[in-house]
Design a protein around this motif. Sequence first.
Motif, PDB file in Angstrom:
ATOM      1  N   GLU A 185       0.765  -2.069   0.171  1.00 38.80           N
ATOM      2  CA  GLU A 185       0.679  -0.955   0.740  1.00 38.80           C
ATOM      3  C   GLU A 185       2.176  -0.348   0.575  1.00 38.80           C
ATOM      4  OE1 GLU A 185      -0.821   1.671   4.356  1.00 38.80           O
ATOM      5  OE2 GLU A 185       0.662   0.354   5.102  1.00 38.80           O
ATOM      6  N   LEU A 186       2.501   0.326  -0.710  1.00 40.30           N
ATOM      7  CA  LEU A 186       3.752   0.513  -0.945  1.00 40.30           C
ATOM      8  C   LEU A 186       4.456   1.662   0.205  1.00 40.30           C
ATOM      9  CD1 LEU A 186       6.281   0.310  -2.875  1.00 40.30           C
ATOM     10  CD2 LEU A 186       5.104   2.176  -4.407  1.00 40.30           C
ATOM     11  N   ASP A 187       5.480   1.396   0.697  1.00 42.80           N
ATOM     12  CA  ASP A 187       6.307   2.427   1.494  1.00 42.80           C
ATOM     13  C   ASP A 187       7.243   3.098   0.575  1.00 42.80           C
ATOM     14  OD1 ASP A 187       8.405   3.507   3.065  1.00 42.80           O
ATOM     15  OD2 ASP A 187       7.346   2.990   4.523  1.00 42.80           O
ATOM     16  N   CYS A 188       7.149   4.418  -0.030  1.00 39.76           N
ATOM     17  CA  CYS A 188       8.066   4.919  -0.823  1.00 39.76           C
ATOM     18  C   CYS A 188       9.562   4.950  -0.445  1.00 39.76           C
ATOM     19  CB  CYS A 188       7.532   6.205  -1.385  1.00 39.76           C
ATOM     20  SG  CYS A 188       5.936   6.339  -2.216  1.00 39.76           S
ATOM     21  N   TYR A 189       9.798   5.322   0.788  1.00 45.81           N
ATOM     22  CA  TYR A 189      11.084   5.513   1.423  1.00 45.81           C
ATOM     23  C   TYR A 189      11.797   4.156   1.247  1.00 45.81           C
ATOM     24  CZ  TYR A 189      14.933   5.400   4.217  1.00 45.81           C
ATOM     25  OH  TYR A 189      16.239   5.529   5.002  1.00 45.81           O
ATOM     26  N   TRP A 190      11.194   3.165   1.780  1.00 41.37           N
ATOM     27  CA  TRP A 190      11.830   1.899   1.916  1.00 41.37           C
ATOM     28  C   TRP A 190      12.159   1.218   0.557  1.00 41.37           C
ATOM     29  CZ3 TRP A 190      14.869   0.868   5.535  1.00 41.37           C
ATOM     30  CH2 TRP A 190      14.363   1.407   6.851  1.00 41.37           C
ATOM     31  N   HIS A 205       3.098  -2.151 -11.154  1.00 45.42           N
ATOM     32  CA  HIS A 205       2.064  -3.178 -10.305  1.00 45.42           C
ATOM     33  C   HIS A 205       1.144  -2.346  -9.614  1.00 45.42           C
ATOM     34  CE1 HIS A 205       5.343  -6.082 -10.744  1.00 45.42           C
ATOM     35  NE2 HIS A 205       6.262  -5.377 -10.331  1.00 45.42           N
ATOM     36  N   GLY A 206       0.569  -1.175 -10.172  1.00 45.86           N
ATOM     37  CA  GLY A 206      -0.228  -0.187  -9.875  1.00 45.86           C
ATOM     38  C   GLY A 206      -1.750  -0.764  -9.428  1.00 45.86           C
ATOM     39  N   THR A 207      -2.132  -2.001 -10.134  1.00 45.01           N
ATOM     40  CA  THR A 207      -3.279  -2.494  -9.894  1.00 45.01           C
ATOM     41  C   THR A 207      -3.336  -3.214  -8.581  1.00 45.01           C
ATOM     42  OG1 THR A 207      -2.844  -4.468 -11.253  1.00 45.01           O
ATOM     43  CG2 THR A 207      -3.936  -2.554 -12.393  1.00 45.01           C
ATOM     44  N   ARG A 208      -2.171  -3.633  -8.155  1.00 48.01           N
ATOM     45  CA  ARG A 208      -2.050  -4.382  -6.859  1.00 48.01           C
ATOM     46  C   ARG A 208      -1.824  -3.431  -5.568  1.00 48.01           C
ATOM     47  NH1 ARG A 208      -0.780  -9.849  -7.192  1.00 48.01           N
ATOM     48  NH2 ARG A 208      -1.916  -9.750  -4.913  1.00 48.01           N
ATOM     49  N   ILE A 209      -1.448  -2.121  -5.928  1.00 55.75           N
ATOM     50  CA  ILE A 209      -1.086  -1.233  -4.775  1.00 55.75           C
ATOM     51  C   ILE A 209      -2.411  -0.302  -4.559  1.00 55.75           C
ATOM     52  CG2 ILE A 209       0.677   0.466  -3.847  1.00 55.75           C
ATOM     53  CD1 ILE A 209       2.553  -0.730  -5.956  1.00 55.75           C
ATOM     54  N   ARG A 210      -2.821  -0.471  -3.246  1.00 53.39           N
ATOM     55  CA  ARG A 210      -3.899   0.229  -2.893  1.00 53.39           C
ATOM     56  C   ARG A 210      -3.593   1.508  -1.913  1.00 53.39           C
ATOM     57  NH1 ARG A 210      -5.415  -1.535  -6.874  1.00 53.39           N
ATOM     58  NH2 ARG A 210      -5.535   0.943  -7.133  1.00 53.39           N
ATOM     59  N   GLN A 211      -2.685   1.492  -1.535  1.00 45.17           N
ATOM     60  CA  GLN A 211      -2.054   2.531  -0.128  1.00 45.17           C
ATOM     61  C   GLN A 211      -0.631   2.826  -0.474  1.00 45.17           C
ATOM     62  OE1 GLN A 211      -5.155   2.165   3.379  1.00 45.17           O
ATOM     63  NE2 GLN A 211      -3.747   0.382   3.508  1.00 45.17           N
ATOM     64  N   ALA A 235       5.515  12.937  -9.195  1.00 45.00           N
ATOM     65  CA  ALA A 235       5.253  11.825  -9.995  1.00 45.00           C
ATOM     66  C   ALA A 235       4.819  10.502  -9.325  1.00 45.00           C
ATOM     67  CB  ALA A 235       6.808  11.774 -10.546  1.00 45.00           C
ATOM     68  N   VAL A 236       5.264  10.429  -8.096  1.00 47.13           N
ATOM     69  CA  VAL A 236       4.928   9.050  -7.308  1.00 47.13           C
ATOM     70  C   VAL A 236       3.063   9.119  -7.147  1.00 47.13           C
ATOM     71  CG1 VAL A 236       4.682   8.390  -4.823  1.00 47.13           C
ATOM     72  CG2 VAL A 236       6.861   8.895  -5.843  1.00 47.13           C
ATOM     73  N   LEU A 237       2.757  10.529  -6.744  1.00 40.71           N
ATOM     74  CA  LEU A 237       1.430  10.671  -6.799  1.00 40.71           C
ATOM     75  C   LEU A 237       0.493  10.619  -7.976  1.00 40.71           C
ATOM     76  CD1 LEU A 237       1.477  13.279  -3.734  1.00 40.71           C
ATOM     77  CD2 LEU A 237       1.021  10.727  -3.619  1.00 40.71           C
ATOM     78  N   ASP A 238       1.023  11.252  -8.909  1.00 41.51           N
ATOM     79  CA  ASP A 238       0.349  11.124 -10.235  1.00 41.51           C
ATOM     80  C   ASP A 238       0.115   9.758 -10.665  1.00 41.51           C
ATOM     81  OD1 ASP A 238      -0.455  12.347 -12.894  1.00 41.51           O
ATOM     82  OD2 ASP A 238       1.371  11.140 -13.478  1.00 41.51           O
ATOM     83  N   ALA A 239       1.318   8.854 -10.584  1.00 40.65           N
ATOM     84  CA  ALA A 239       1.073   7.438 -10.855  1.00 40.65           C
ATOM     85  C   ALA A 239       0.216   6.787  -9.859  1.00 40.65           C
ATOM     86  CB  ALA A 239       2.652   6.874 -10.791  1.00 40.65           C
ATOM     87  N   ALA A 240       0.269   7.105  -8.698  1.00 39.07           N
ATOM     88  CA  ALA A 240      -0.723   6.479  -7.584  1.00 39.07           C
ATOM     89  C   ALA A 240      -2.025   6.652  -8.285  1.00 39.07           C
ATOM     90  CB  ALA A 240      -0.500   6.877  -6.453  1.00 39.07           C
ATOM     91  N   LYS A 242      -3.367   7.499 -11.261  1.00 34.61           N
ATOM     92  CA  LYS A 242      -3.440   6.638 -12.416  1.00 34.61           C
ATOM     93  C   LYS A 242      -3.679   5.084 -11.974  1.00 34.61           C
ATOM     94  CE  LYS A 242      -1.237   9.738 -15.326  1.00 34.61           C
ATOM     95  NZ  LYS A 242      -0.005  10.065 -16.235  1.00 34.61           N
ATOM     96  N   GLY A 243      -2.995   4.834 -11.104  1.00 33.40           N
ATOM     97  CA  GLY A 243      -3.110   3.227 -10.874  1.00 33.40           C
ATOM     98  C   GLY A 243      -4.403   2.846  -9.828  1.00 33.40           C
ATOM     99  N   GLY A 244      -5.104   3.926  -9.112  1.00 28.89           N
ATOM    100  CA  GLY A 244      -6.181   3.581  -8.653  1.00 28.89           C
ATOM    101  C   GLY A 244      -5.737   3.371  -6.871  1.00 28.89           C
ATOM    102  N   VAL A 245      -4.550   4.013  -6.270  1.00 30.35           N
ATOM    103  CA  VAL A 245      -4.421   3.993  -5.200  1.00 30.35           C
ATOM    104  C   VAL A 245      -5.345   4.715  -4.515  1.00 30.35           C
ATOM    105  CG1 VAL A 245      -2.811   4.807  -3.241  1.00 30.35           C
ATOM    106  CG2 VAL A 245      -1.917   3.764  -5.145  1.00 30.35           C
TER     107      VAL A 245
END
Length: 271
Positions: A185-190, A205-211, A235-240, A242-245
């Motif tokens: 679960e990627l915390d974008c701020y931190w 690492h999008g295939t590993r990040i689900r939330q 851009a964050v949400l677009d990448a998310a 595409k990565g399957g979040v």
Amino acid sequence: MELNRRHLLAALSALGLAGASAQAKPVKSPFKKIGVQLYTVRDAFAKDPVGTLKRVKALGYDQVETITFGGVSARDFKARLTDVGLTAPSGHVGLTDWQTRAEAALDDQVAVGARYAVLAWLPTEDRDGWKAWADKMNTWGQLAKSRGLTFCYHNHDFEFKKTASGDMPYHVLLENTDPSLVTFELDCYWASFAGHDPVHILQEHGTRIRQLHLKDKLADGSMAPVGEGTIDFAAVLDAAVKGGVENVYVEHDNPADPWASIATSIKNLKG
């Protein structure tokens, strides 16, 4: 469940919405459902769980990520969610619970209807031996998988600081955990606070990040509602996507006005 799980800047204690950028940046989230991490409104939730859930729903949120069940059983909490019209696809499980009652804690997440069980915080004294932590996560991931859940690890900034041996803990965890058992679960701020672009992390690492945890960062490094700071959430949400979040949750660790904070975030996310 430990609530004292955030590595906070001293300046955050009185932040709230003060210091936000002069011009908000509406994001128009591609995710149909937007959640909120209940840690943001923890004081209100502790006093009035049902009232808090209703207010969250009224702001336009579809999901919550749990930290506790508001003093009732997991099954009863699920009934409360249903009555209000919310779901809880993910729940944070404290380290003590993982270490002493992992199976019972996971059973609770099943009863609530969660799909993800998240380890969200490692105390300062436990931030070493990252390969050993990866091994533990694989074990907890197997316990979760046997119940139809997925183990998830939530970062702060310290996972992106290299150890004395030159290893980056976040990479050690990625490289030594089984992708079929452990997700992130990627915390974008931190991540951004630690000097790393969340878009790049998602692309690599999008295939590993689900939330995702969605909270913005001001130029001075402090937290802000989504769309009020410097992170490019479009851009964050677009990448998310595409990565399957699967799930995204608005959060602010210590806002002066939690309700104003999450109201601003969802307004900006809905464009």
